[in-house]
Each structure stands twice: as structure tokens, then as C-alpha cells.
Design a protein around this motif. Structure first.
Motif, PDB file in Angstrom:
ATOM      1  N   ARG A  22      37.252  30.383  43.946  1.00  0.00           N
ATOM      2  CA  ARG A  22      37.210  28.796  43.590  1.00  0.00           C
ATOM      3  C   ARG A  22      35.927  28.309  42.860  1.00  0.00           C
ATOM      4  O   ARG A  22      36.314  27.378  41.864  1.00  0.00           O
ATOM      5  CB  ARG A  22      37.203  28.405  44.961  1.00  0.00           C
ATOM      6  N   MET A  23      34.682  29.044  42.699  1.00  0.00           N
ATOM      7  CA  MET A  23      33.751  28.557  42.033  1.00  0.00           C
ATOM      8  C   MET A  23      34.029  28.391  40.446  1.00  0.00           C
ATOM      9  O   MET A  23      33.849  27.669  39.755  1.00  0.00           O
ATOM     10  CB  MET A  23      32.617  29.299  42.014  1.00  0.00           C
ATOM     11  N   PRO A  24      34.660  29.476  39.919  1.00  0.00           N
ATOM     12  CA  PRO A  24      35.254  29.394  38.354  1.00  0.00           C
ATOM     13  C   PRO A  24      36.340  28.236  38.121  1.00  0.00           C
ATOM     14  O   PRO A  24      35.875  27.770  37.133  1.00  0.00           O
ATOM     15  CB  PRO A  24      35.827  30.865  38.182  1.00  0.00           C
ATOM     16  N   VAL A  25      36.959  27.826  39.318  1.00  0.00           N
ATOM     17  CA  VAL A  25      37.825  27.110  38.941  1.00  0.00           C
ATOM     18  C   VAL A  25      37.164  25.536  38.883  1.00  0.00           C
ATOM     19  O   VAL A  25      37.700  24.821  37.968  1.00  0.00           O
ATOM     20  CB  VAL A  25      38.867  26.716  40.301  1.00  0.00           C
ATOM     21  N   ALA A  26      36.430  25.395  39.967  1.00  0.00           N
ATOM     22  CA  ALA A  26      35.347  24.085  39.667  1.00  0.00           C
ATOM     23  C   ALA A  26      34.540  24.083  38.401  1.00  0.00           C
ATOM     24  O   ALA A  26      34.318  23.109  37.888  1.00  0.00           O
ATOM     25  CB  ALA A  26      34.507  24.094  40.931  1.00  0.00           C
ATOM     26  N   MET A  27      34.148  25.274  37.830  1.00  0.00           N
ATOM     27  CA  MET A  27      33.370  25.150  36.495  1.00  0.00           C
ATOM     28  C   MET A  27      34.001  25.139  35.393  1.00  0.00           C
ATOM     29  O   MET A  27      33.503  24.916  34.340  1.00  0.00           O
ATOM     30  CB  MET A  27      32.604  26.585  36.554  1.00  0.00           C
ATOM     31  N   GLY A  84      42.727  36.435  35.921  1.00  0.00           N
ATOM     32  CA  GLY A  84      41.937  35.483  35.592  1.00  0.00           C
ATOM     33  C   GLY A  84      40.589  35.598  35.056  1.00  0.00           C
ATOM     34  O   GLY A  84      39.881  35.000  34.334  1.00  0.00           O
ATOM     35  N   ALA A  85      39.704  36.792  35.782  1.00  0.00           N
ATOM     36  CA  ALA A  85      38.521  37.216  35.414  1.00  0.00           C
ATOM     37  C   ALA A  85      38.450  37.498  33.822  1.00  0.00           C
ATOM     38  O   ALA A  85      37.244  37.348  33.063  1.00  0.00           O
ATOM     39  CB  ALA A  85      37.804  38.281  36.234  1.00  0.00           C
ATOM     40  N   ALA A 112      46.904  32.587  35.926  1.00  0.00           N
ATOM     41  CA  ALA A 112      46.842  33.709  36.692  1.00  0.00           C
ATOM     42  C   ALA A 112      46.487  33.760  38.093  1.00  0.00           C
ATOM     43  O   ALA A 112      46.980  34.439  39.097  1.00  0.00           O
ATOM     44  CB  ALA A 112      46.228  34.976  35.672  1.00  0.00           C
ATOM     45  N   PRO A 113      45.214  33.218  38.207  1.00  0.00           N
ATOM     46  CA  PRO A 113      44.502  33.061  39.650  1.00  0.00           C
ATOM     47  C   PRO A 113      45.178  31.825  40.561  1.00  0.00           C
ATOM     48  O   PRO A 113      44.504  31.586  41.403  1.00  0.00           O
ATOM     49  CB  PRO A 113      43.089  33.104  39.578  1.00  0.00           C
ATOM     50  N   ALA A 114      45.961  31.078  40.018  1.00  0.00           N
ATOM     51  CA  ALA A 114      46.446  29.801  40.490  1.00  0.00           C
ATOM     52  C   ALA A 114      47.059  29.809  41.872  1.00  0.00           C
ATOM     53  O   ALA A 114      46.909  28.765  42.572  1.00  0.00           O
ATOM     54  CB  ALA A 114      47.460  29.172  39.555  1.00  0.00           C
ATOM     55  N   ALA A 115      47.601  30.981  42.344  1.00  0.00           N
ATOM     56  CA  ALA A 115      48.244  31.146  43.575  1.00  0.00           C
ATOM     57  C   ALA A 115      47.119  31.567  44.522  1.00  0.00           C
ATOM     58  O   ALA A 115      47.286  31.574  45.702  1.00  0.00           O
ATOM     59  CB  ALA A 115      49.276  32.060  43.653  1.00  0.00           C
ATOM     60  N   ALA A 116      45.939  31.719  44.022  1.00  0.00           N
ATOM     61  CA  ALA A 116      44.880  32.428  45.199  1.00  0.00           C
ATOM     62  C   ALA A 116      44.442  31.294  45.968  1.00  0.00           C
ATOM     63  O   ALA A 116      44.071  31.556  47.188  1.00  0.00           O
ATOM     64  CB  ALA A 116      43.592  32.816  44.188  1.00  0.00           C
ATOM     65  N   PRO A 117      44.180  30.114  45.659  1.00  0.00           N
ATOM     66  CA  PRO A 117      43.782  29.297  46.855  1.00  0.00           C
ATOM     67  C   PRO A 117      44.830  29.037  47.735  1.00  0.00           C
ATOM     68  O   PRO A 117      44.498  29.063  49.073  1.00  0.00           O
ATOM     69  CB  PRO A 117      43.476  27.663  45.896  1.00  0.00           C
ATOM     70  N   GLY A 118      46.109  28.830  47.629  1.00  0.00           N
ATOM     71  CA  GLY A 118      46.988  28.869  48.602  1.00  0.00           C
ATOM     72  C   GLY A 118      47.282  30.297  49.475  1.00  0.00           C
ATOM     73  O   GLY A 118      47.110  30.094  50.598  1.00  0.00           O
ATOM     74  N   GLY A 119      47.113  31.174  48.861  1.00  0.00           N
ATOM     75  CA  GLY A 119      47.093  32.610  49.363  1.00  0.00           C
ATOM     76  C   GLY A 119      45.738  32.637  50.473  1.00  0.00           C
ATOM     77  O   GLY A 119      45.904  33.144  51.561  1.00  0.00           O
ATOM     78  N   ALA A 172      33.658  34.725  35.061  1.00  0.00           N
ATOM     79  CA  ALA A 172      34.294  35.758  35.181  1.00  0.00           C
ATOM     80  C   ALA A 172      33.685  36.765  35.969  1.00  0.00           C
ATOM     81  O   ALA A 172      34.677  37.678  36.901  1.00  0.00           O
ATOM     82  CB  ALA A 172      34.461  36.634  33.643  1.00  0.00           C
ATOM     83  N   VAL A 173      32.317  36.938  36.215  1.00  0.00           N
ATOM     84  CA  VAL A 173      31.857  37.948  37.002  1.00  0.00           C
ATOM     85  C   VAL A 173      32.096  37.602  38.416  1.00  0.00           C
ATOM     86  O   VAL A 173      32.433  38.461  39.388  1.00  0.00           O
ATOM     87  CB  VAL A 173      30.246  37.967  36.910  1.00  0.00           C
ATOM     88  N   LEU A 174      32.157  36.232  38.888  1.00  0.00           N
ATOM     89  CA  LEU A 174      32.399  35.867  40.005  1.00  0.00           C
ATOM     90  C   LEU A 174      33.803  36.205  40.619  1.00  0.00           C
ATOM     91  O   LEU A 174      34.141  36.782  41.728  1.00  0.00           O
ATOM     92  CB  LEU A 174      32.280  34.432  40.307  1.00  0.00           C
ATOM     93  N   MET A 175      34.693  35.855  39.678  1.00  0.00           N
ATOM     94  CA  MET A 175      35.959  36.095  39.984  1.00  0.00           C
ATOM     95  C   MET A 175      36.409  37.603  40.187  1.00  0.00           C
ATOM     96  O   MET A 175      37.087  38.012  40.923  1.00  0.00           O
ATOM     97  CB  MET A 175      37.040  35.632  38.891  1.00  0.00           C
ATOM     98  N   ALA A 176      35.737  38.333  39.239  1.00  0.00           N
ATOM     99  CA  ALA A 176      35.909  39.876  39.362  1.00  0.00           C
ATOM    100  C   ALA A 176      35.378  40.527  40.657  1.00  0.00           C
ATOM    101  O   ALA A 176      35.884  41.136  41.296  1.00  0.00           O
ATOM    102  CB  ALA A 176      35.214  40.523  38.008  1.00  0.00           C
ATOM    103  N   LEU A 177      34.291  39.672  41.108  1.00  0.00           N
ATOM    104  CA  LEU A 177      33.592  40.306  42.285  1.00  0.00           C
ATOM    105  C   LEU A 177      34.665  39.872  43.423  1.00  0.00           C
ATOM    106  O   LEU A 177      34.593  40.659  44.592  1.00  0.00           O
ATOM    107  CB  LEU A 177      32.201  39.777  42.420  1.00  0.00           C
ATOM    108  N   SER A 178      35.325  38.856  43.379  1.00  0.00           N
ATOM    109  CA  SER A 178      36.250  38.575  44.626  1.00  0.00           C
ATOM    110  C   SER A 178      37.321  39.569  44.952  1.00  0.00           C
ATOM    111  O   SER A 178      37.783  39.539  45.951  1.00  0.00           O
ATOM    112  CB  SER A 178      36.699  37.258  44.529  1.00  0.00           C
ATOM    113  N   VAL A 179      37.864  40.184  43.859  1.00  0.00           N
ATOM    114  CA  VAL A 179      38.737  41.190  43.716  1.00  0.00           C
ATOM    115  C   VAL A 179      38.526  42.205  44.781  1.00  0.00           C
ATOM    116  O   VAL A 179      39.154  42.372  45.854  1.00  0.00           O
ATOM    117  CB  VAL A 179      39.287  41.698  42.459  1.00  0.00           C
TER     118      VAL A 179
END
Length: 409
Positions: A22-27, A84-85, A112-119, A172-179
Motif C-alpha cells: 500500500r505504500m506505493p499506492v500512497a506515493m 505492479g512492481a 495490476a495490484p488494484a485487487a490487493a487491498p480488497g484481498g 517498486a522495491v516495496l511492492m516486490a518485497l510484499s510478494v
């Protein structure tokens, strides 16, 4: 129930994954503006890229969310976050690329990652006891507001102090680490597909439209506060630089409101709680339109944020009442798209009004529209559902004559 009942290693792991997702979404919106601001027409191009990103979110959340399956959500979430990353990484690595290429990358990074918050919200619901869901949602809300409070300073510091593309590379790094972090969480959540009783997912989502309307109305108020506040300060002859601290106060109020909401059970049905909070936020912003000094603006904006948290939480909890468990992730994703659309529409309305009227009048007009949307959604929620048609009476058992011919059923 208290917040201690949801504290566990697994929920801490969930929080870490959520920050990465979510940090990438806010940024993103501010980072896209800083990425291209030194090019010709930079601010216009930055606004276009931010719009492409938001359109990607609005399109991707319902499309991907309605295709997510409860028991095997992990690979779908991982694929979306990984794509998304890649989108964020391409934006950060190619700041001089043609505008069309950047717009496509921004769309992918949003969609691409738009369903992640709901999931992720559905995963959290499945990880805590049913009686502690309100506390879990409140804790999630606090986390989200903390992320949104930290994101602007992070983007500005990196873009201005180091390099314009660095915030997007960090995203990109933050989102990749979330995987890989997803593998520390359950693979999905328990939901029996039979709870949909043969209804299509689209029909189930349409059934909850009043909740989406009030959710969109709630975020439209945030857009009014964020986008018109600088112009309002200028109208009041207050330093425009005060907009940052005032909006930080709004975020702090929202975090505090989320915490307080989760401390106890509140009286009244969820839709009544939502209506009271929404009307309270509308009242606060109407007062903001006429207040003359910064200290009073700060107090009222903190109150608005406090009440807005309650409005947002009651909308998410209402979805749990009106949707079957197997459709919750899709419902949260559609809500995500609805509030994004509400934010974008309110921003467009604010821009149009500021060109023909004063900032205070623009805020009052936006508040009036929000009140109308809130009442429409609330009245639709209380409307009784049509009674199901009575089942046909079974045919009497009449023995067939001996010379009858059997027909295939």
C-alpha cells in the motif's frame, strides 16, 4: 474484545505485507508529478500520468477483484503485486521515456495490484475471530492512515533531495518485497461458493450499490479538503504552506477515530452510524468554508478526520452484512474502485468550480452534493428487499396410465 485479541505474529506479518503493497499506492500520484516536473509541460504531464494511474486502479480493482477465489487468493495477489512492481520500476528507471510509454506504465502500475487491498482485507478478516473483526478493521484503518501520512514527505524528500525517479523505484522495491511476504500468510480464507446460491458475481456486487455510493461520497469529502484547502487559505490570506500541517491534522484525526471506533461496540445499526458520521463530516467541512483563522481550521479538520474514520469503517463492515463470504474480496475491491471514482469526480468538480466561484462556495457546493449522495445511499439501504416469489405447489402424484410413453426429464 480489545486490540490484544488480534495481536499475533501472523497479523504482524500481514501488516508488513500491507505496508509493502500500500505504500506505493500512497506515493504514486505525487511521485509521478515529481518524476516529470522538469520536462516541458511537466506539471501537465504529471497530472496526466496520475490520471492514468487512477484510471488503472478504478478499472483493475473490480475486474480482478471479482475473479479472485477465496481458497487460492495467494497466487492471484502475488501476480498482481509483481506486475505492479514492474510498472513502478519501469516508471522510475525511464523518466525520459515518451509520454505514451509512461502513461502505459502508470496504468499497469495502478491496475495490476488494484485487487490487493480488497484481498488483503479479506485475508485479515479470515485470520481473526469473528467477534474481533471490527477491531481488525480499525487497526487496518490506522495503518492505512499512517501510510498516507508518511508517503508525501517520503516522496518529496527523495525526489527533491536525491533523484526524481527514486520514489518510484522505492515503490517498486516495496511492492516486490510484499510478494514473498504473502507466503507467511494463509493461502486464502474460508468461503463456500455455494453461499452465492447460483447468483452471478456481477448481480451480487450490484446488490450492494448503496454501500458503494456512500463510500464514494465519503472519499469525495477528502478530495474537497485536500484540493480546495490551498485556495481557501489564500482566500483567507493565510499562508498556503499551512495546508500541509492542516492536512496532517486531518490524517491524525482519522487515525485517532479509527482507534476509538475499535475500542467498543457502538449503539445503532451500521447504516445509522455511517449516516451520523457522514453528516458530521459534511457539517465540519461546511464550517471550514467560513472559518477565518488557521487554528480553528485545524481543530475542525481534526474533528472531520475523526468522524470520517467512523464513516469509512462502517461502510466496510456493512459490506460484510450484505455480501456472502465468497464475494467479500470482490466487494472490497469494488468499494476501492468506487471511492477512487468518487475522489476523481470530486477533484474534477472542485477544479471546475474554482474557475467560476470562490473556494468557500466551491466547498459548500461539494458538501451539498455529498449530502445528497449520502441520503440516496442510506435511503436505498433501508428500502425493504422485494419478497421472494412463492414456490410453486408440487404437482399431485397421479399414476401414469399403463400405455403412456416416458419422456426424458
Amino acid at each position: 474484545m480489545s486490540y490484544r485479541d488480534i495481536a499475533s505474529r501472523q497479523t504482524l506479518a500481514w501488516a508488513a505485507v500491507s505496508v509493502g503493497a500500500r505504500m506505493p499506492v500512497a506515493m504514486a500520484p505525487l511521485a509521478l508529478v515529481f518524476l516529470v516536473r522538469e520536462r516541458d509541460g511537466g506539471y501537465t504531464l504529471g497530472a496526466m500520468l496520475a490520471a492514468a494511474y487512477v484510471i488503472g486502479e478504478i478499472a483493475g480493482a473490480p475486474f480482478l477483484g471479482m475473479r479472485m477465489r477465496a481458497e487460492r487468493a495467494r497466487p492471484q495477489l502475488a501476480a498482481g503485486l509483481a506486475a505492479g512492481a514492474v510498472g513502478f520500476g519501469a516508471l522510475g528507471a525511464l523518466p525520459g521515456a515518451p509520454a505514451a510509454v509512461l502513461a502505459v506504465c502508470a496504468f499497469v502500475a495502478g491496475a495490476a495490484p488494484a485487487a490487493a487491498p480488497g484481498g488483503l482485507r479479506a485475508l485479515l478478516n479470515g485470520m481473526v475471530p469473528e467477534r474481533a473483526v471490527a477491531q481488525a478493521m480499525s487497526a487496518e484503518s490506522i495503518l492505512v492512515f499512517m501510510i498516507w501520512a508518511a508517503a508525501p514527505a517520503t516522496v518529496a524528500g527523495l525526489a527533491l533531495g536525491v533523484a526524481p525517479g527514486l520514489p518510484l523505484l522505492l515503490a517498486a522495491v516495496l511492492m516486490a518485497l510484499s510478494v514473498p511476504g504473502l507466503w507467511t500468510l494463509p493461502a486464502g480464507w474460508k468461503a463456500d461458493e455455494s453461499d452465492r446460491e447460483g447468483e452471478s458475481m456481477l448481480r451480487i456486487m450490484a446488490r450492494a450499490w448503496p454501500v458503494y455510493v456512500t463510500g464514494a461520497a465519503g472519499l469525495s469529502l477528502l478530495a474537497l479538503a485536500e484540493l480546495i484547502l490551498p485556495a481557501l487559505l489564500e482566500q483567507r490570506e493565510i499562508s498556503v504552506g499551512m495546508s500541509g500541517p492542516l492536512l496532517a491534522g486531518l490524517a491524525v484525526g482519522s487515525a485517532a477515530g479509527s482507534f476509538v471506533y475499535g475500542l467498543r461496540t457502538w449503539p445503532g445499526r451500521l447504516r445509522r452510524q455511517s449516516l451520523v458520521c457522514m453528516l458530521g463530516v459534511c457539517g465540519c467541512l461546511a464550517v471550514v468554508a467560513v472559518l477565518p483563522t488557521a487554528p480553528w481550521l485545524a481543530v475542525v479538520l481534526v474533528c472531520a478526520g475523526f468522524l470520517q474514520a467512523g464513516a469509512m469503517l462502517t461502510r466496510h463492515l456493512t459490506l460484510r452484512e450484505v455480501l456472502p463470504p465468497s464475494a467479500l474480496a470482490a466487494g472490497y475491491s469494488v468499494m476501492y474502485a468506487a471511492v477512487g471514482a468518487g475522489y476523481a469526480a470530486s477533484g474534477s468538480l472542485a477544479g471546475a468550480l474554482l474557475s467560476v466561484t470562490t473556494p468557500s462556495t466551491a466547498i459548500l457546493a461539494g458538501v451539498a452534493l455529498t449530502v445528497v449522495l449520502t441520503l440516496v445511499g442510506t435511503l436505498a439501504e433501508v428500502r425493504p428487499a422485494p419478497a421472494p416469489a412463492p414456490a410453486p405447489a408440487p404437482a399431485p402424484d397421479v399414476p401414469a396410465p399403463s400405455n403412456s410413453v416416458a419422456r426424458p426429464s
